[in-house]
Scaffold this active site. Structure first.
Site, mmCIF file in Angstrom:
data_model
loop_
_atom_site.group_PDB
_atom_site.id
_atom_site.type_symbol
_atom_site.label_atom_id
_atom_site.label_comp_id
_atom_site.label_asym_id
_atom_site.label_seq_id
_atom_site.Cartn_x
_atom_site.Cartn_y
_atom_site.Cartn_z
ATOM 1 N N ASP A 36 0.894 -1.406 -0.020
ATOM 2 C CA ASP A 36 -0.100 0.154 -0.178
ATOM 3 C C ASP A 36 0.903 1.327 -0.061
ATOM 4 O OD1 ASP A 36 -2.539 1.557 0.249
ATOM 5 O OD2 ASP A 36 -3.437 -0.110 1.581
ATOM 6 N N ASP A 79 -2.860 4.653 -2.399
ATOM 7 C CA ASP A 79 -3.963 5.350 -1.459
ATOM 8 C C ASP A 79 -4.411 6.858 -2.231
ATOM 9 O OD1 ASP A 79 -5.418 5.014 0.802
ATOM 10 O OD2 ASP A 79 -4.290 7.004 1.525
ATOM 11 N N GLU A 93 -6.365 3.849 -5.848
ATOM 12 C CA GLU A 93 -7.883 4.169 -5.077
ATOM 13 C C GLU A 93 -8.124 5.476 -5.668
ATOM 14 O OE1 GLU A 93 -9.666 4.702 -0.698
ATOM 15 O OE2 GLU A 93 -7.537 5.424 -1.005
ATOM 16 N N HIS A 129 -11.188 -2.616 3.534
ATOM 17 C CA HIS A 129 -10.895 -2.019 4.836
ATOM 18 C C HIS A 129 -11.421 -0.811 5.166
ATOM 19 C CE1 HIS A 129 -7.942 -0.077 2.268
ATOM 20 N NE2 HIS A 129 -7.858 0.980 3.189
#
Length: 516
Positions: A62, A162, A220, A291
């Protein structure tokens, strides 16, 4: 890793494991080249990477580079030394004139933190301990690219990036439009959700860091929609390999903290529309859990009597739709939302901040009902390995303990049940690997307007796979399967199907056929 390999998983995506003060579950990174103490050492990571590859899987990390932790060395030097070159790595503004703009943080309150000793504000779209990085500053971008290459040199196979579409802010950071703020809460979002230099910076990052290693990237990208998503992930664009588009996660006009029943007909319409716009240059990610979101089963139908059927139906959909499926831990078990009893049970910074804000506005009871509906903690409790204290995750109390037992739904319990969700997940993964049509084939939709019914045909070089799904808890007539088609899988028992008749789809039934 043996468990993941037994599932048929090809790649493991880790949430952040970098050194972090953990204000936001590791998404506030203090040192990009160190491992969080709670997660082990760099030697442990190197062993994990080696073992992942030996198990025939890839490791995706990530990458959180819209912001860092306020404890990162860059930020600390920038904060305490106005002449530091690292000042330009972040968004600092003088404090004399008050808030620099009207932007709102996703974690409640203004998107600016004031430091009285330095008399400055810093921008933070998320927690006040997550100052945004200034991607317009070339030396900062070069440091990020060097860091990415450092991990890829280790053998990491790629990154999930992210909130990567937030990295480019409009010059001058102008005020957000009041009407947009009133509609979607997040004041100022139009100034950064698809900023003026986003495509440029992503192409640079790919060229300088990802392409030399043939590394994978998935971004994302909240709020971008279908067409902008295609611009970010089109094969000829050389920016991202895939994007996570979130339009399918909530019904139109609804948000994550709204208490309502999610209609699977909307998910059906979303995928039909999305695929109608894709070309040979496009590929999409398939997911509806991660998540950051509550469990889909609980959103659709929390009736425990429907849990097993609904879990299996959603897995059939996930693993047979055209695209790359992303399975979040617990989906293979039919995981549902947790029965938290008070805010003291929660750890998520977004949830805690929102509860405090709403309690002051509307009282604790109403605030609790809201945050319980949409808290990210539902998906962040430890993995349910077995039914011992600690659920096989730990012998001591976890940071976010499960609030109650979920007997019969652990890995250990389901391993012993040939009709479990876990057993069917393995069957479905085996079918996906056996039939190329389910991985690479074209997709065509059948009777698109039929309510509570979803069917599609996957085809590859003469191989044809039909998928039929009943999206409701009521029986429906089949529309497509013929007598000559071979049943490869269904989530109902043969006796139940025989009693209902071949022409009927039972509640939440899913069926996969090899067509003649």
């Amino acid at each position: 890793l043996d468990y993941l390999q037994s599932l048929g998983v090809d790649a493991l995506w880790l949430s952040p494991i970098y050194d972090s003060p953990n204000d936001d579950n590791g998404y506030d990174i203090r040192d990009y080249r160190a491992i969080m103490d709670e997660m082990g050492t760099m030697e442990d990571f190197d062993l994990l990477l080696e073992e992942v590859h030996e198990h025939g899987m890839r490791l995706i990390m990530d990458l959180v580079v819209n912001h860092s932790s306020d404890e990162h060395a860059w930020f600390q030097e920038a904060l305490n030394n106005p002449e530091s070159p690292y000042r330009s790595y972040y968004f600092f503004r003088p404090g004399a004139d008050g808030l620099p703009n009207n932007w709102r943080s996703y974690f409640s309150g203004p998107a600016w933190r004031y430091y009285p000793e330095q008399d400055v504000y810093t921008l933070h779209l998320f927690s006040e301990k997550q100052p945004d990085l200034n991607w317009d500053h070339e030396p900062m971008r070069q440091d990020i690219e060097e860091m990415v290459r450092w991990w890829l040199d280790k053998g990491v196979d790629g990154f999930r990036l992210d909130v990567i579409n937030y990295i480019s802010k409009r010059e001058g950071l102008p005020d957000g439009n009041d009407t947009i703020r009133d509609l979607i809460t997040f004041g100022g979002i139009e100034n950064y959700f698809y900023g003026p230099n986003l495509n440029k910076y992503l192409r640079e990052l790919r060229r300088e860091a990802f392409d030399p290693y043939d590394a994978f990237s998935v971004g994302e990208t909240p709020g971008i929609g279908l067409e902008l998503g295609r611009l970010l992930s089109g094969a000829d664009r050389k920016e991202l390999d895939l994007v996570f588009n979130f339009d399918q996660l909530e019904a139109p006009g609804k948000a994550r903290f709204d208490d309502y029943s999610y209609d699977l007909n909307y998910l059906k319409k979303y995928y039909i529309k999305y695929h109608s716009r894709l070309s040979a240059n496009d590929w999409m990610s398939i997911f509806w859990e991660n998540h950051d979101h509550p469990r889909m089963i609980s959103k659709v139908n929390p009736d425990p009597r429907q849990r097993r059927l609904l879990a299996k139906l959603l897995l059939v959909w996930l693993l047979t739709m055209k695209g790359t499926p992303f399975v979040y831990q617990g989906q293979e078990l039919g995981a549902v939302n947790q029965k938290f009893s008070s805010i003291a049970d929660m750890r998520d910074v977004e949830t805690v901040n929102l509860y405090a804000e709403l309690s002051a506005e509307q009282g604790e009871e109403s605030a609790w009902a809201t945050v319980l509906t949409g808290s990210r903690d539902h998906a962040r409790v430890p993995m349910n390995w077995d039914e011992t204290p600690g659920n096989g995750f730990s012998t001591v109390e976890a940071w976010l303990p499960r609030p109650e037992r979920d007997d019969g739904w652990s890995v250990a319990a389901q391993e012993a049940d040939p009709d479990s969700v876990l057993a069917d997940f393995r069957r479905l993964m085996a079918l996906r690997k056996q039939y190329t049509a389910l991985r690479r084939g074209s997709i065509s939709f059948i009777k698109e307007k039929k309510h509570n019914y979803f069917a599609y045909l996957r085809e590859w070089q003469g191989e044809k796979i039909l998928v039929e799904l009943n999206l409701s808890d009521l029986s429906h007539l089949r529309s497509q399967a013929s007598a000559g088609d071979k049943l490869l899988y269904t989530n109902v028992k043969p006796a139940e199907q025989e009693e209902a008749g071949r022409r009927r789809l039972l509640p939440y039934q899913a069926a996969i056929y090899l067509c003649k």
